[in-house]
Design a protein around this motif. Structure first.
Motif, short mmCIF file in Angstrom:
data_model
loop_
_atom_site.label_atom_id
_atom_site.label_comp_id
_atom_site.label_asym_id
_atom_site.label_seq_id
_atom_site.Cartn_x
_atom_site.Cartn_y
_atom_site.Cartn_z
N ILE A 74 23.23 0.50 -14.13
CA ILE A 74 23.69 0.09 -12.79
C ILE A 74 24.71 0.71 -12.26
CG2 ILE A 74 24.70 -1.83 -11.63
CD1 ILE A 74 23.28 -3.75 -13.19
N CYS A 75 25.77 1.16 -12.96
CA CYS A 75 26.69 1.94 -12.70
C CYS A 75 26.72 3.63 -12.55
CB CYS A 75 28.27 1.74 -13.26
SG CYS A 75 28.63 -0.15 -13.46
N ASN A 76 25.62 3.95 -13.21
CA ASN A 76 25.13 5.20 -13.29
C ASN A 76 26.24 6.03 -14.13
OD1 ASN A 76 23.68 7.56 -12.76
ND2 ASN A 76 24.57 8.06 -10.73
N PHE A 106 32.67 3.68 -6.21
CA PHE A 106 32.17 2.84 -7.12
C PHE A 106 32.09 1.50 -6.27
CE2 PHE A 106 32.93 -0.31 -10.68
CZ PHE A 106 31.79 0.10 -11.46
N THR A 107 30.74 1.34 -6.01
CA THR A 107 30.65 0.40 -4.64
C THR A 107 31.00 -1.28 -5.29
OG1 THR A 107 28.26 -0.12 -5.64
CG2 THR A 107 28.56 1.72 -4.20
N LYS A 164 29.13 -3.55 -4.91
CA LYS A 164 27.86 -4.16 -5.73
C LYS A 164 28.07 -3.75 -7.27
CE LYS A 164 23.02 -4.30 -5.74
NZ LYS A 164 21.56 -3.84 -5.16
N GLN A 165 28.38 -2.44 -7.40
CA GLN A 165 28.59 -1.96 -8.92
C GLN A 165 29.66 -2.99 -9.45
OE1 GLN A 165 28.94 2.08 -8.05
NE2 GLN A 165 26.90 2.50 -9.00
N GLN A 166 30.82 -3.04 -8.89
CA GLN A 166 31.87 -3.87 -9.31
C GLN A 166 31.47 -5.20 -9.67
OE1 GLN A 166 35.74 -3.36 -7.36
NE2 GLN A 166 34.93 -1.35 -6.42
N SER A 224 28.56 -6.43 -10.28
CA SER A 224 27.34 -6.47 -11.38
C SER A 224 28.36 -6.25 -12.74
CB SER A 224 26.60 -5.29 -11.16
OG SER A 224 25.74 -5.46 -10.17
N LEU A 225 29.28 -5.30 -12.64
CA LEU A 225 30.02 -5.04 -13.97
C LEU A 225 30.63 -6.47 -14.41
CD1 LEU A 225 30.51 -2.90 -16.06
CD2 LEU A 225 32.87 -2.43 -14.71
#
Length: 403
Positions: free
Chosen positions: A41-43, A141-142, A144-146, A148-149
Motif C-alpha cells: 500500500i505504501c510502496n 506520503f498520501t 490515504k496511505q497514512q 491505511s497504515l
C-alpha cells in the motif's frame, strides 16, 4: 543523532508489552501478511512490526529486511512511541537532526524514509509500531496511505489482544483445572473418611437389635432402628456414588476394539437379579474401537437403574445401534415405570432425585452417565417410547474421533 526519550509511563508500558508474551517468538503468518500489505500500500521495500522493550526494538515481522532487532537507542520506533496519537513521519532522514548520523541511516539498511504508526493497547500504552521504510527520501506520503497504515496497526493490535486474551484464558483454565482437581480429591477423601463412622453406626444398630431385642420388642424402638438403617444405607449409597463419579470423570481414556453385543451381554451377566431381565439387541453385532471401560460403565449404570427402579419380575431392555462418519449412536429402552416428562430437564443434574423415599436413588447415577458420555465427545437425551409405552427411552452418542 538524538537518542529517543524514555516515555513517562515506561514501567506500565513495559508491563503491557510483557503481558502479550510475544517477544522472541517465532514468525507468524498473520503478522507477516500485515507487513506485506503495508509495504504494498505504501510502496516501500520494507515494513516491520516493531516492539520496543528495555534496550532494543524487536521485530515480530520483518518484510524486506533480514534483521530481527536493533538497539533501542538507534530505533526510529523508539521515537514514535512517544507520540502515541500520531504517525511519526521522516521524509528524509539525512536532513533530520535526530537521525542524519544514525548508523541505520549511514549504513545498512540505509533508512531514508520512515513512517511509523504506534501500536497502542486498550489501556493507552504504546508498545511499538507498524512501520514502513524506504531507502530513498520521499516527499509524498498520501493521507490515504497514512490512514491505511494506522488501520493496519489496529489490526496488529487486534492480533496481539487476541493473543493476550488466549494467554489469560489458558491461565484461568489451568487454575480452574487445579482447583477442580483439588475439589475432587477433597470430596473423594471426605467420602472415604465418612464410610468409617457409618460402618460404626450400622454395626452398633446391629448389636442393639441382636443383644437387646427382648427389652424393646413391644416398643417403637425397632421402627426407629430401621429408620437409622435406611438412612445409613442411603448415605453409603451416596458416598459410593460420589467415589464412583470422581473415579470415572478423572479416569484416562484408553481405546480398544470390542463387539457391542457381546459387551452389553457381558455387562448384564455381572448384574445382580439379571435372571429377571430379557435383553433385546438390535443391529448391535458390530465391532467398534472405543473406550471399553467407559462403555461398560455407561451400560452398567443404565441396566442397574432399570433393575433398581422397577417392581416388575419381567424386565425388558432393548438396545439398538447405528453409526455415521462422526459417531456411534445408541438407543436404550426398558419397560419400567419411566421418568415423567416434568423431570426431563433436571434428571441429569447432580443430586437431583425423582423420589425422597428409600436409599436407592442418590441423584448421581444419570449425572455420572452424562458426564462420561460428554467426556467421550457425545451427548445424551431422554424421550418417550414409541406408542407411548411405559418405560425409559435414552438416545446417546459417542464420538469416533477422541483426539
Amino acid at each position: 543523532m538524538v537518542k529517543p526519550e524514555i516515555p513517562n509511563n515506561e514501567k506500565q508500558r513495559l508491563e503491557a508489552l510483557k503481558s502479550f508474551n510475544v517477544l522472541d517468538t517465532l514468525e507468524e503468518k498473520e503478522y507477516d501478511a500485515i507487513t506485506r500489505i503495508a509495504a504494498d500500500i505504501c510502496n516501500t521495500p520494507m515494513a516491520l512490526v516493531s516492539l520496543v522493550d528495555e534496550d532494543r526494538q524487536w521485530f515480530k515481522s520483518h518484510h524486506g529486511i533480514d534483521a530481527t532487532e536493533t538497539p533501542r537507542d538507534l530505533a526510529f520506533c523508539a521515537h514514535a512511541i512517544n507520540s502515541p496519537d500520531s504517525l511519526l513521519l521522516v521524509n528524509d532522514a539525512n536532513k533530520d537532526e535526530r537521525f542524519f548520523d544514525n548508523p541505520l541511516v549511514t549504513g545498512g539498511p540505509s533508512v531514508q524514509f520512515y513512517a511509523g504508526a504506534p501500536l497502542n493497547t486498550k489501556e493507552g500504552q504504546s508498545i511499538g509500531t507498524l512501520c514502513v521504510i524506504d531507502t530513498k527520501p520521499r516527499q509524498e506520503f498520501t493521507e490515504k496511505q497514512q490512514a491505511s497504515l494506522k488501520d493496519l496497526a489496529d489490526q496488529v493490535m487486534a492480533q496481539l489482544e487476541l493473543r493476550r486474551q488466549n494467554i489469560r484464558q489458558k491461565i484461568v483454565n489451568e487454575e480452574l483445572r487445579i482447583k477442580n482437581n483439588q475439589l475432587k480429591q477433597l470430596s473423594y477423601r471426605m467420602a472415604h473418611d465418612m464410610k468409617t463412622p457409618l460402618l460404626g453406626i450400622s454395626s452398633m444398630v446391629g448389636f442393639i437389635k441382636e443383644d437387646y431385642s427382648d427389652f424393646f420388642k413391644d416398643t417403637e424402638i425397632p421402627k426407629y432402628l430401621g429408620i437409622i438403617d435406611t438412612r445409613v444405607d442411603y448415605m453409603e449409597s451416596l458416598i459410593t456414588g460420589i467415589i464412583n463419579y470422581n473415579s470415572i470423570t478423572n479416569a484416562e481414556i484408553n481405546l480398544e476394539k470390542f463387539n457391542v453385543s457381546k459387551e452389553i451381554e457381558n455387562v448384564l451377566s455381572k448384574q445382580s437379579d439379571n435372571e429377571s431381565v430379557s435383553l433385546h439387541l438390535e443391529n448391535c453385532d458390530h465391532d467398534i474401537n472405543h473406550s471399553l471401560n467407559s462403555f461398560d460403565q455407561i451400560f452398567r449404570d443404565l441396566i442397574s437403574n432399570s433393575i433398581k427402579f422397577t417392581d416388575k419380575s419381567d424386565i425388558e431392555i432393548t438396545v439398538s445401534f447405528n453409526e455415521d462418519e462422526k459417531s456411534y449412536s445408541f438407543t436404550y429402552e426398558d419397560n419400567g415405570p419411566g421418568i415423567p416428562e416434568k423431570y426431563w430437564k433436571k434428571v441429569f443434574l447432580l443430586f437431583e432425585k425423582l423420589s425422597t423415599e428409600g436409599a436407592t436413588d442418590t441423584g448421581i447415577g444419570l449425572t455420572t452417565i452424562k458426564e462420561l458420555i460428554e467426556k467421550l465427545g457425545g451427548d445424551i437425551t431422554i424421550g418417550k417410547r414409541s406408542d407411548n409405552k411405559e418405560g425409559v427411552h435414552f438416545n446417546f452418542t459417542l464420538a469416533k474421533n477422541l483426539n
